[in-house]
Design a protein around this motif. Structure first.
Motif, PDB file in Angstrom:
ATOM      1  N   LYS A   1      45.182  45.652  51.386  1.00 53.01           N
ATOM      2  CA  LYS A   1      46.723  45.813  50.850  1.00 53.01           C
ATOM      3  C   LYS A   1      46.927  47.046  51.774  1.00 53.01           C
ATOM      4  O   LYS A   1      46.803  47.413  52.564  1.00 53.01           O
ATOM      5  CB  LYS A   1      46.650  46.062  49.318  1.00 53.01           C
ATOM      6  CG  LYS A   1      45.944  44.820  48.758  1.00 53.01           C
ATOM      7  CD  LYS A   1      46.523  44.720  47.353  1.00 53.01           C
ATOM      8  CE  LYS A   1      45.742  43.691  46.568  1.00 53.01           C
ATOM      9  NZ  LYS A   1      45.979  43.276  45.241  1.00 53.01           N
TER      10      LYS A   1
ATOM     11  N   HIS B   1      50.167  35.598  50.049  1.00 51.99           N
ATOM     12  CA  HIS B   1      49.804  36.425  48.678  1.00 51.99           C
ATOM     13  C   HIS B   1      50.621  36.457  47.865  1.00 51.99           C
ATOM     14  O   HIS B   1      51.797  36.833  48.219  1.00 51.99           O
ATOM     15  CB  HIS B   1      49.144  37.544  49.366  1.00 51.99           C
ATOM     16  CG  HIS B   1      48.333  38.460  48.415  1.00 51.99           C
ATOM     17  ND1 HIS B   1      48.909  39.193  47.481  1.00 51.99           N
ATOM     18  CD2 HIS B   1      47.035  38.540  48.228  1.00 51.99           C
ATOM     19  CE1 HIS B   1      47.933  39.586  46.447  1.00 51.99           C
ATOM     20  NE2 HIS B   1      46.889  39.351  47.067  1.00 51.99           N
TER      21      HIS B   1
ATOM     22  N   GLU C   1      44.261  32.623  43.325  1.00 49.29           N
ATOM     23  CA  GLU C   1      44.239  33.672  42.640  1.00 49.29           C
ATOM     24  C   GLU C   1      45.486  33.713  41.727  1.00 49.29           C
ATOM     25  O   GLU C   1      46.524  33.997  41.835  1.00 49.29           O
ATOM     26  CB  GLU C   1      44.819  34.608  43.809  1.00 49.29           C
ATOM     27  CG  GLU C   1      43.724  34.810  45.129  1.00 49.29           C
ATOM     28  CD  GLU C   1      44.102  36.499  45.629  1.00 49.29           C
ATOM     29  OE1 GLU C   1      43.109  36.920  45.883  1.00 49.29           O
ATOM     30  OE2 GLU C   1      45.100  36.665  46.040  1.00 49.29           O
TER      31      GLU C   1
ATOM     32  N   ALA D   1      45.674  37.815  37.107  1.00 47.97           N
ATOM     33  CA  ALA D   1      44.364  38.495  36.982  1.00 47.97           C
ATOM     34  C   ALA D   1      44.213  39.324  38.198  1.00 47.97           C
ATOM     35  O   ALA D   1      43.070  40.189  38.698  1.00 47.97           O
ATOM     36  CB  ALA D   1      43.126  37.392  37.235  1.00 47.97           C
TER      37      ALA D   1
ATOM     38  N   GLY E   1      44.589  42.549  40.225  1.00 49.03           N
ATOM     39  CA  GLY E   1      44.635  44.059  39.943  1.00 49.03           C
ATOM     40  C   GLY E   1      44.689  44.714  38.427  1.00 49.03           C
ATOM     41  O   GLY E   1      44.872  45.673  38.245  1.00 49.03           O
TER      42      GLY E   1
ATOM     43  N   GLY F   1      40.948  37.713  42.005  1.00 44.94           N
ATOM     44  CA  GLY F   1      41.599  38.152  40.801  1.00 44.94           C
ATOM     45  C   GLY F   1      40.525  39.252  40.067  1.00 44.94           C
ATOM     46  O   GLY F   1      39.731  38.708  39.237  1.00 44.94           O
ATOM     47  N   SER F   2      40.465  40.328  40.199  1.00 39.27           N
ATOM     48  CA  SER F   2      39.624  41.198  39.686  1.00 39.27           C
ATOM     49  C   SER F   2      38.048  41.020  39.929  1.00 39.27           C
ATOM     50  O   SER F   2      37.337  41.084  38.979  1.00 39.27           O
ATOM     51  CB  SER F   2      39.859  41.338  38.308  1.00 39.27           C
ATOM     52  OG  SER F   2      41.291  42.013  38.260  1.00 39.27           O
TER      53      SER F   2
ATOM     54  N   LEU G   1      38.080  36.205  47.360  1.00 38.48           N
ATOM     55  CA  LEU G   1      39.255  37.268  47.870  1.00 38.48           C
ATOM     56  C   LEU G   1      39.414  38.407  47.063  1.00 38.48           C
ATOM     57  O   LEU G   1      39.683  38.337  46.078  1.00 38.48           O
ATOM     58  CB  LEU G   1      40.529  36.653  48.278  1.00 38.48           C
ATOM     59  CG  LEU G   1      41.693  37.255  49.135  1.00 38.48           C
ATOM     60  CD1 LEU G   1      41.255  37.847  50.136  1.00 38.48           C
ATOM     61  CD2 LEU G   1      42.805  36.690  49.158  1.00 38.48           C
TER      62      LEU G   1
ATOM     63  N   GLY H   1      40.741  45.258  45.001  1.00 38.94           N
ATOM     64  CA  GLY H   1      40.529  46.731  44.687  1.00 38.94           C
ATOM     65  C   GLY H   1      38.876  46.893  44.989  1.00 38.94           C
ATOM     66  O   GLY H   1      38.644  47.918  45.267  1.00 38.94           O
TER      67      GLY H   1
HETATM   68  C1  PEP Z   1      44.133  40.434  45.688  1.00 40.38           C
HETATM   69  O1  PEP Z   1      44.769  41.190  46.111  1.00 40.38           O
HETATM   70  O2  PEP Z   1      43.897  39.428  46.570  1.00 40.38           O
HETATM   71  C2  PEP Z   1      43.037  40.748  44.554  1.00 40.38           C
HETATM   72  C3  PEP Z   1      42.518  39.538  44.128  1.00 40.38           C
HETATM   73  O3  PEP Z   1      43.030  41.798  43.885  1.00 40.38           O
HETATM   74  P1  PEP Z   1      42.037  42.420  43.091  1.00 40.38           P
HETATM   75  O4  PEP Z   1      40.630  42.172  43.388  1.00 40.38           O
HETATM   76  O5  PEP Z   1      42.210  43.777  42.863  1.00 40.38           O
HETATM   77  O6  PEP Z   1      42.376  41.839  41.565  1.00 40.38           O
END
Ligand code: PEP
Length: 250
Positions: free
Chosen positions: A11, A94, A166, A170, A172, A211-212, A231, A234
């Protein structure tokens, strides 16, 4: 047999020098990973990261690209510009681009088609918001995002497409879909792909979960039949967190 594919979406984080330092260490420590690995830095970091990862097996991707050859599109970056610096993979659709920059399924599809024409590999992101899930519209939303996002593609094109599921709620937030909920959505997405391109293509399509994702939940997620990678946002920003994820099947 689908190979697990773990991608880090950085990001709007890291300066070029921070990104290059990280990438150098990643190249060494990912050398023996059994999964396919990708990182997606911001545009300005791409040249430094490509240089740092030269000769390594880590793929470098862009987080977005424009759907025109070139010209009067202020602030945009073209496929040819990315190709010229050695980047041939791009994340499209995204949820942050859908949410903050108004990207529609049709617009994302135009980018998918253009990038494929330019020889790119694509990671197409799809996912529902919490209110869409809670109002029982999960399948309607995912079905539309997949069908419109992949509209006009051939079965051969699908060899260059990865789908990332995603759930927006979920990303971030620290909330992860349960492995069973994620598997249910992945199996549905695969069935939509099968409906368009046939079951052989669907069986070979990599579907990442995002997603996290963290070192503590990645194994359980990857153990699901239709989850073929992650994917990661953070947790892709520090080697402490990212390395255990890419080594999750060692
Ligand atoms: C993302 O931005 O694609 C993502 C899944 O972020 P995070 O892992 O931080 O939830």
């Amino acid at each position: 047999m689908r190979q697990l594919y773990i991608a880090g979406n950085w990001k709007m984080n890291k300066t070029p020098s921070e990104a290059a330092l990280f990438a150098k260490e990643l190249a060494e420590k990912a050398a023996d990973a059994k999964v396919k690995v990708m990182v997606a830095p911001t545009f300005v970091c791409l040249p430094a990261v490509v240089e740092a990862l030269k000769g390594s097996r880590v793929i470098v991707a862009a987080q977005n690209v424009n759907d025109h050859e070139g010209g009067a599109y202020t602030g945009e970056v073209s496929c040819d510009m990315l190709s010229d610096i050695g980047v041939k993979t791009v994340i499209l659709g995204h949820s942050e681009r859908r949410q903050y920059y108004g990207e529609t399924d049709e617009f994302i599809n135009a980018k998918v088609l253009f990038a494929l024409k330019k020889g790119f590999d694509i990671v197409l992101c799809v996912g529902e918001t919490l209110s869409e899930r809670e109002s029982g519209r999960l399948r309607e939303v995912l079905g539309r995002q997949v069908k419109v996002g992949l509209s006009g593609l051939s079965a051969e094109d699908m060899a260059h497409v990865t789908i990332a599921y995603e759930p927006v709620w979920a990303i971030g937030t620290g909330k992860t879909a349960t492995p069973a909920d994620a598997e249910d959505a992945h199996a549905f997405i695969r069935s939509v792909v099968a409906g368009i391109f046939g079951s052989d293509v669907a069986e070979n399509t990599i579907i990442q979960y995002g997603g996290s994702v963290k070192s503590g939940n990645v194994r359980e997620l990857m153990a699901q039949k239709d989850i073929d990678g992650a994917l990661v946002g953070g947790a892709s920003l520090t080697l402490d967190q990212f390395l255990p994820i890419i080594h999750c099947v060692d």
